[in-house]
Design an enzyme around this catalytic site. Structure first.
Site: not given
Length: 738
Positions: A54, A368, A444, A478-479, A481, A527, A549
């Site tokens: 208003d 790994d 990597r 389960w990574d 990178n 991960c 890490d």
């Protein structure tokens, strides 16, 4: 909890335990506007009046000549682009002519007991007794779009879950350029923005800064939540701290590119938004198709950051995490990564397992290096078959021997990646993401698989399944990178190219859903180079995520403080590692490392065969400690007592059982100084009328009985913990009702 609608005032009310969320449909155009989110108000009052409808510039039915001024100043529930609201929109759509405008009007609504699932996406869940959901249907008749706004409230939790679904009811495709999951307009701009920032090995450090005119926030375009930024933010009153003050918390249940931001406009009002990052995003929505945006969680409290954390923790523990391990003690594991890196064989792993089993460690995790020809990080990702030169006799032989020691066995995968030096890449180079005619960037020494393609997803899953069925494997790490870039596909090109980032995330969800359904007893830990994908969405599939890490106990104080601001302690992967620490070279007492890791899943990241006799003797003590306190840590109410990130000297946190009969305080003295006195520890969350016995164990192995105290004194005046001598020492303070 309750959801109601006042037909006379056309106001919606969503009420949680201590807060209320209110919207109103206004004017002849049926605009859906946001009225209030905060302390409860009455739906029987004239709440649309609070929208200043208003006052100048008035609603369009009263002042159509200044419609743009109305658009640009109104508090919208779901703001749209291209029509005259020049603030950040939540939805942008381009039609077949390349024109960009969306204007939504309220059409209808439903109030539902329980909560519908989100197709293909992780989301909170609950029974008809646990939660209620409001579905509001809005339409854009020009574009033939239906936009469904979903809101869910939960019993006993001050949180609202929001999501959006876009449906194309027209005959032509449209292009979605931006679809945020939540937008919140508020009048008061007197807030600080709380975010979590970092980098590899120093994730989720808390940052606080006052809001300013313009936009501020965090985002990721890395294809993942990221080490650098995090998909959480909070707006806190300037005087808010852990113990009190008004706080709005925002968490995004998503694992890809995101944006969480707040902007202050010309009228000093705030627009807070959470959603998929629009950079690099577009989605071709064909006739008859729909697009489901991920879910966002908004929490409101006047109880400061501790109370905000309680709401997030309770919601995630009870309405997000699923599976066998949701309310179950996790096995104490030892991971060989920092023990051996790539340099291991069957006998080395068995040496670690034999010694670990003697001390009560319950699981060996092979990290790994077990597959293809993987002796370093430059090859073999995608070749998920056992390297029997390392694992003599094969994987089943190793697992059987570990099981014979009374231990479980876990294994590491990086399913989303492919090495250029791999059999898979040589056979299918087109399976890697790549922009045509450009040299793809390596990180990597690996590329990212194009999981948008069904044959790639199926191949990847079948490779994992084959390994998991070949032996008694009870845990998977389960990574991921590297981030995503060079995001190009042979399948999704042209108008569909902007879908790839989101399709990758959907593919990860699909794979993890298939994995957890195919192997329901599997403990999955996510991960991403440490903590780059520590987000709420991953908790839907895995009850724990590797936090960082950086396993140094002192570095972990700030990482775990920031993480626990949003996530339950039971979700944080935390291990005891060797000293000097592999990441930074610091030396800390073995017991301090254990005390800090106790505020997480607890395990070991070391070569137990090389530990000193002194440290080795402490392991059985730590395992007994974990088993004694795990239920309390996993299920209790978390309170932050002191913050090393703020005082730069000491850190302290507490977990209190829901019945308030037991509490555990962890105190870490980072730096000692001449003239330091004992620490005054003020407990929280206890029953003021109960009497509690206090016992203390310190990092030097000393224990003491500190007598019996009332909860009233412990919470209002505190108690003096015995003075600690030296740096990096710590205490575990157990409080039990008499």
């Amino acid at each position: 909890m309750n959801i109601s609608y006042n037909e006379k005032s056309r106001v919606f009310a969503l009420e949680t335990e201590n807060a209320g969320y209110y919207m109103a449909v206004v004017d002849d155009d049926n605009f859906l506007c946001h009225v209030h989110y905060g302390k409860k108000i009455s739906i029987e009052d004239d709440l649309p009046h609070l929208l200043r409808k208003d006052e100048y510039p008035h609603v369009p039915s009263k002042n159509n000549r200044d419609r743009l001024s109305f658009y640009d100043s109104t508090r919208w529930e779901y703001p749209c682009g291209g029509i005259g609201d020049f603030r950040e929109s939540a939805l942008d759509v381009t039609n077949s002519l390349g024109q960009n405008a969306v204007n939504l009007s309220y059409d209808s609504h439903k109030i539902i007991r329980g909560k519908p699932c989100l197709e293909g996406l992780p989301a909170t869940w609950g029974s008809e007794d646990d939660c209620m959901t409001l579905e509001i249907k809005c339409v854009d008749k020009v574009l033939s779009l239906e936009v469904f706004l979903y809101y869910t409230v939960f019993r006993g939790i001050d949180a609202v879950a929001r999501s959006v679904r876009i449906c194309n009811r027209g005959k032509e495709a449209v292009m979605l350029k931006k679809v945020y999951s939540a937008s919140l307009d508020m009048e008061n701009s007197g807030y600080d923005l709380i975010t979590l920032h970092g980098s590899w090995a120093r994730e989720r450090h808390i940052e606080r800064t006052p809001l300013f005119h313009g936009k501020s926030g965090v985002s990721s375009i890395r294809g993942e939540t990221s080490h650098q930024e995090h998909s959480f933010m909070a707006l806190a009153a300037h005087n808010a701290d852990y113990d009190g003050g008004e706080v709005y918390g925002f968490s995004f249940i998503y694992s890809g590119n995101f944006i969480s931001q707040a902007s202050v406009d010309q009228f000093d009002t705030v627009r807070a938004q959470v959603g998929i990052n629009s950079e690099g995003f577009s989605w071709k929505l064909g006739a008859g198709e729909s697009f489901q945006a991920p879910e966002a969680i908004i929490v409101y409290t006047t109880g400061g950051f501790n109370e905000m954390s309680h709401n997030f923790h309770n919601l995630f523990r009870n309405h997000l995490i699923r599976g066998e391990y949701r309310n179950k003690m996790r096995p104490i594991l030892i991971n060989n990564w920092e023990a051996t890196y790539f340099n291991f064989n069957t006998e080395k792993l068995l040496d670690i397992a034999r010694e670990a089993s003697k001390d009560g460690i319950e699981m060996l995790v092979m990290d790994d290096g077990w597959f293809g020809k993987r002796d370093n990080d430059e090859c073999s990702l995608g070749d998920w078959f056992v390297n029997e030169k390392k694992l003599e006799g094969g994987l089943k032989n190793l697992v059987d021997q570990v099981n014979a020691l009374g231990m479980k066995f876990g294994i590491w995968f990086e399913p989303e990646m492919i090495s250029p030096d791999s059999e898979l890449y040589r056979a299918h180079p087109d399976w890697a993401l790549k922009v045509q005619d450009r040299t793809a960037g390596l990180a990597r020494m690996q590329y990212v698989l194009d999981l948008s393609r069904k044959e790639v997803r199926d191949y990847t899953f079948n490779q994992l399944k084959k390994i998991l069925e070949s032996a008694n494997i009870e845990y998977v790490k389960w990574d991921m990178n590297r981030p995503l870039c060079d995001v190009g596909s042979t399948l999704f090109q042209g108008e569909n190219a902007g879908e790839l980032y989101h399709r990758h995330v959907l593919a990860v969800y699909e794979l993890q859903e298939r994995l957890t359904k195919e192997f329901p007893h599997l403990l999955l830990e996510n991960c991403s180079g440490g903590g780059a994908r520590f987000d709420a969405a991953m908790l839907y599939y895995s009850p724990q995520i590797w936090c960082s890490d950086d396993t140094d106990a002192i570095e972990r104080l700030e990482i775990q403080e920031g993480t626990s601001l949003v996530y339950p302690l039971s979700t944080m992967g935390a291990h005891v590692s060797v000293c000097p620490n592999h990441a930074i070279g610091r030396v800390t007492p073995f017991r301090t490392r254990g005390f800090v890791a106790l505020a997480g899943t607890f395990g070991y990241e070391l070569d137990i065969t090389k530990l000193s006799a002194e440290d080795r003797a402490i392991i059985p003590e730590q395992i007994a400690m974990y088993k004694k306190y795990n239920a309390l840590v996993r299920e209790g109410e978390y309170w932050r007592l002191a913050s090393y990130s703020q005082n730069h000297e000491w850190d302290a946190w507490e977990v209190v059982s829901m019945d308030k009969k037991e509490a555990l305080i962890t105190l870490v003295q980072v730096l000692n100084h001449p003239g330091f006195h004992s620490h005054r520890v003020i407990a929280k969350g206890l029953d003021p009328n109960m009497r509690y016995r206090i016992t203390i164990e310190d990092s030097l192995g000393k224990t003491s009985d500190e007598g019996i105290w009332t909860g009233l004194t412990l919470m209002n005046a505190g108690f003096l913990s015995p003075r600690l001598w030296g740096d990096f020492n710590s205490q575990l303070i157990h409080i039990v009702s008499e």
